[in-house]
Enzyme design. Sequence first.
Site, PDB file in Angstrom:
ATOM      1  N   TYR A 149       1.682   3.250  -5.588  1.00 49.64           N
ATOM      2  CA  TYR A 149       1.047   2.255  -6.446  1.00 49.64           C
ATOM      3  C   TYR A 149      -0.463   2.204  -6.162  1.00 49.64           C
ATOM      4  CZ  TYR A 149       5.937   1.390  -7.313  1.00 49.64           C
ATOM      5  OH  TYR A 149       7.257   1.568  -7.648  1.00 49.64           O
ATOM      6  N   GLY A 178       0.825  -1.213   0.000  1.00 49.33           N
ATOM      7  CA  GLY A 178       0.000   0.000   0.000  1.00 49.33           C
ATOM      8  C   GLY A 178       0.855   1.257   0.000  1.00 49.33           C
TER       9      GLY A 178
END
Length: 362
Positions: free
Chosen positions: A175, A171
Amino acid sequence: MLEAFRSTAIQLPNRVAMAPMTRGRADDLTGVPHPLTAEYYSQRASAGLIVSEGIWVNKTGKSGPGIPGLVTEQQAEAWREVTAAVHEEGGRIYAQLWHAGRVSHPGVTGRTPVAPSAVRQAGRIFSAGGWTDTVEPRALGEEEIGEVVQDFADAARRAVEAGFDGVELHGANGYLIQEFLAGNTNLRGDRYGGSIAARLTFPLEVVAAVTERIGAARVALRISPGNPENDIVEDDWKEVYSRLLAELRRYELAYLHVIDTPDVEVLSHLRPLWPGTLVANLRSEKPTSRAEGESLIGAGLADVVAFGRLFIANPDLPARFALHAPLAEADHDVYYGARLDGYTDFPAFEPDSAKFACSARS
Ligand SMILES: Cc1cc2nc3c(=O)[nH]c(=O)nc-3n(C[C@H](O)[C@H](O)[C@H](O)COP(=O)(O)O)c2cc1C
């Protein structure tokens, strides 16, 4: 840092984790990890915990050349050899599950990258033919978002079947998951965007699906609040991540992995909000150091510290820390790419017997 760590979910012989690092050595066509990957990770099995390089959960989520996947049986088979080799050496390894979102390119996947919204990333990206301009991603449809959530859950199940001890959801670093969290990349007006609460929806759906599939004790999440990497703007990170952690507290995740800068502003804010296990890693020009690790643990800001670059050239990093041995440095040129030098050819430290004999006499 060399003492053991125990929680209900994980038991580690030391608090020196290996941070996830893409090395780009996988077969670019099949996404199968290189045959030397088992040796590479087993050489590093003395880490308290190894977090694997980022592994794509579907082909569109592949960020660059030579990045491995965990979608096909052939890929899973190769990972099984990697996890077996690590376990044989007494180690533990989590698979980092990754969807790159807009940080991808048709030159890498043959497809238009996908993202929460059609917002192009400033800068350039490394594609098959070298550095190239980024392209505008396609905004995911609502139904497609559900499919990506299932892809994470399917990859998690495959990871466990392939012998990984757990999975770390990527996380961080701009991205797909962070693109949903950040206001400059998520301009949606449906249930996935528009307010901070809505921006949390996709990350929380991924966590819910993956924990349901393999159990929360085998699931971790990596975050990098406020990190501008890959053109992310998160001026509101305190509120976003405080709310995210409030939601995540209901799961007993294996750990939360937080990337901060050496000023530890993020960790200082988040640590009091996270009663569970916290793995910390610092991003700066210089690799996270032993002294920084000791200080994070000493200050109670982390339970375990992840070291990235130091593990490239020092496969036996915990032993070197224990011996106060010199640390080798890797040339940046060997970090990524198909070349095989700079991968498994960094030796473990061998004490100079002559020197020891000499100092023993004196
Ligand atoms: C060669 C290389 C590849 C990396 N690949 C990943 C990755 O796949 N996933 C990830 O979350 N972070 C990745 N990172 C970031 C590292 O996990 C880590 O956050 C960063 O190197 C800072 O830690 P260090 O100072 O200990 O190296 C990568 C870093 C390097 C140097």
